[in-house]
Write an enzyme that holds these catalytic residues in place. Structure first.
Site, PDB file in Angstrom:
ATOM      1  N   ASP A  62       0.813  -1.213   0.000  1.00 38.57           N
ATOM      2  CA  ASP A  62       0.000   0.000   0.000  1.00 38.57           C
ATOM      3  C   ASP A  62       0.847   1.263   0.000  1.00 38.57           C
ATOM      4  OD1 ASP A  62       0.953  -0.313   2.586  1.00 38.57           O
ATOM      5  OD2 ASP A  62      -0.990  -0.892   3.400  1.00 38.57           O
ATOM      6  N   ASN A 128      -7.277  -2.788  14.376  1.00 42.47           N
ATOM      7  CA  ASN A 128      -8.670  -3.099  13.990  1.00 42.47           C
ATOM      8  C   ASN A 128      -8.755  -4.297  13.042  1.00 42.47           C
ATOM      9  OD1 ASN A 128      -7.689  -2.092  11.600  1.00 42.47           O
ATOM     10  ND2 ASN A 128      -9.120  -0.373  11.439  1.00 42.47           N
ATOM     11  N   HIS A 130      -7.022  -4.730  10.259  1.00 44.21           N
ATOM     12  CA  HIS A 130      -6.771  -4.503   8.824  1.00 44.21           C
ATOM     13  C   HIS A 130      -5.502  -5.217   8.353  1.00 44.21           C
ATOM     14  CE1 HIS A 130      -4.442  -0.407   9.376  1.00 44.21           C
ATOM     15  NE2 HIS A 130      -3.613  -1.428   9.436  1.00 44.21           N
ATOM     16  N   GLU A 135      -9.629  -1.897   5.525  1.00 42.75           N
ATOM     17  CA  GLU A 135     -10.252  -1.646   6.822  1.00 42.75           C
ATOM     18  C   GLU A 135     -11.488  -2.541   7.001  1.00 42.75           C
ATOM     19  OE1 GLU A 135      -8.370  -0.068   8.668  1.00 42.75           O
ATOM     20  OE2 GLU A 135      -7.914   1.992   8.090  1.00 42.75           O
TER      21      GLU A 135
HETATM   22  P1  PGA Z   1       2.368  -1.386  12.562  1.00 49.92           P
HETATM   23  O1  PGA Z   1       1.163  -1.382  11.563  1.00 49.92           O
HETATM   24  O2  PGA Z   1       3.321  -2.411  12.063  1.00 49.92           O
HETATM   25  O3  PGA Z   1       2.950  -0.004  12.485  1.00 49.92           O
HETATM   26  O4  PGA Z   1       1.819  -1.726  13.912  1.00 49.92           O
HETATM   27  C1  PGA Z   1       0.659  -2.619  11.131  1.00 49.92           C
HETATM   28  C2  PGA Z   1      -0.491  -2.387  10.188  1.00 49.92           C
HETATM   29  O5  PGA Z   1      -1.160  -1.360  10.292  1.00 49.92           O
HETATM   30  O6  PGA Z   1      -0.716  -3.260   9.336  1.00 49.92           O
END
Ligand code: PGA
Length: 239
Positions: A62, A128, A130, A135
């Protein structure tokens, strides 16, 4: 889906590195890569290893909308800094967050993945649930698309920006359906903020309210955890 508990994030990252090496040895050419805090230790291990990606392809999950690839908080810059400047690939792909032509950008990205099927996908997970920036509520057959970030994701990512107002509110993300096409998937989750979402994933409840639960439909998924992320499921894991 295999849940594997390690004594630390470092030990889990070392295991991810070994799985990448093993996949490469077995002929994997294309690696799906993730950004964020979680894979930073894995990238440090890769940088200091003798692994050679010069014949490999990297396809990232992404990119923020509205950030030029040269913006310090763009995922393009993150990947340069954390991996690509030390370990060059034959080619690297990441959505272009400054391309306003959504249809063209997303179709081009799907075509790249069609041309280079992902052998091994590295994933983090949001608080959450994702995966990529897909999302809650995202259909499991979604393709690469423009997504709106939820308030909790913006909150989680503001640590990288000077203020919450600067955090982009949209991103281009590989779809859940696209992610599920990868041959093998490794999801890393570290820290207590991930404990509840990991417990939800472990429960086996499959729902679009928890995007990561789509991974139950995939036949080769390893979930590598540190003790904090495994807090609510530790007793149920054998290793
Ligand atoms: P993070 O994010 O590694 O910064 O905790 C993970 C994600 O949002 O997939």
């Amino acid at each position: 889906m295999h849940f594997l508990l390690f004594e630390s994030a470092q030990a889990a990252s070392q295991k991810a590195y070994e799985l990448i090496q093993e996949a490469k040895f077995q002929g994997a050419q294309t690696f799906g890569l993730a950004t964020g805090g979680t894979p930073e230790q894995l990238y440090a291990i890769l940088r200091s290893s003798d692994i050679d990606f010069s014949d490999s392809y990297a396809i990232n999950l992404d990119e923020y909308i509205g950030l030029d690839p040269t913006h310090p908080q763009s995922y393009a810059q993150y990947m340069q800094k954390n991996l690509f400047s030390t370990k060059p690939f034959k080619a690297t792909y990441i959505p272009n967050g400054s391309n306003p032509d959504v249809a063209a950008e997303t179709a081009a990205y799907e075509k790249i993945i069609e041309d280079h099927p992902i052998d091994l996908q590295i994933l983090g997970i949001g608080t959450n649930g994702h995966i990529g920036f897909n999302e809650p509520g995202t259909p499991f057959d979604s393709k690469t698309s423009l997504v709106d970030l939820t308030a909790s994701t913006i909150q989680a990512n503001k640590r990288y920006f000077e203020s919450e107002e600067e955090v982009p509110t949209q991103a281009y993300s590989m779809g859940i359906g696209t992610i599920l096409k990868a041959k093998k998937i490794i999801l890393l989750a570290f820290g207590s903020s991930k404990a509840q979402t990991i417990a939800d994933l472990f429960s086996g409840n499959i729902t679009i309210d928890n995007p990561a639960s789509a991974l139950h439909h995939h036949h080769d998924v390893s979930i590598l955890l540190d003790p904090e992320a495994a807090l609510y499921i530790k007793d149920k894991l054998k290793n």
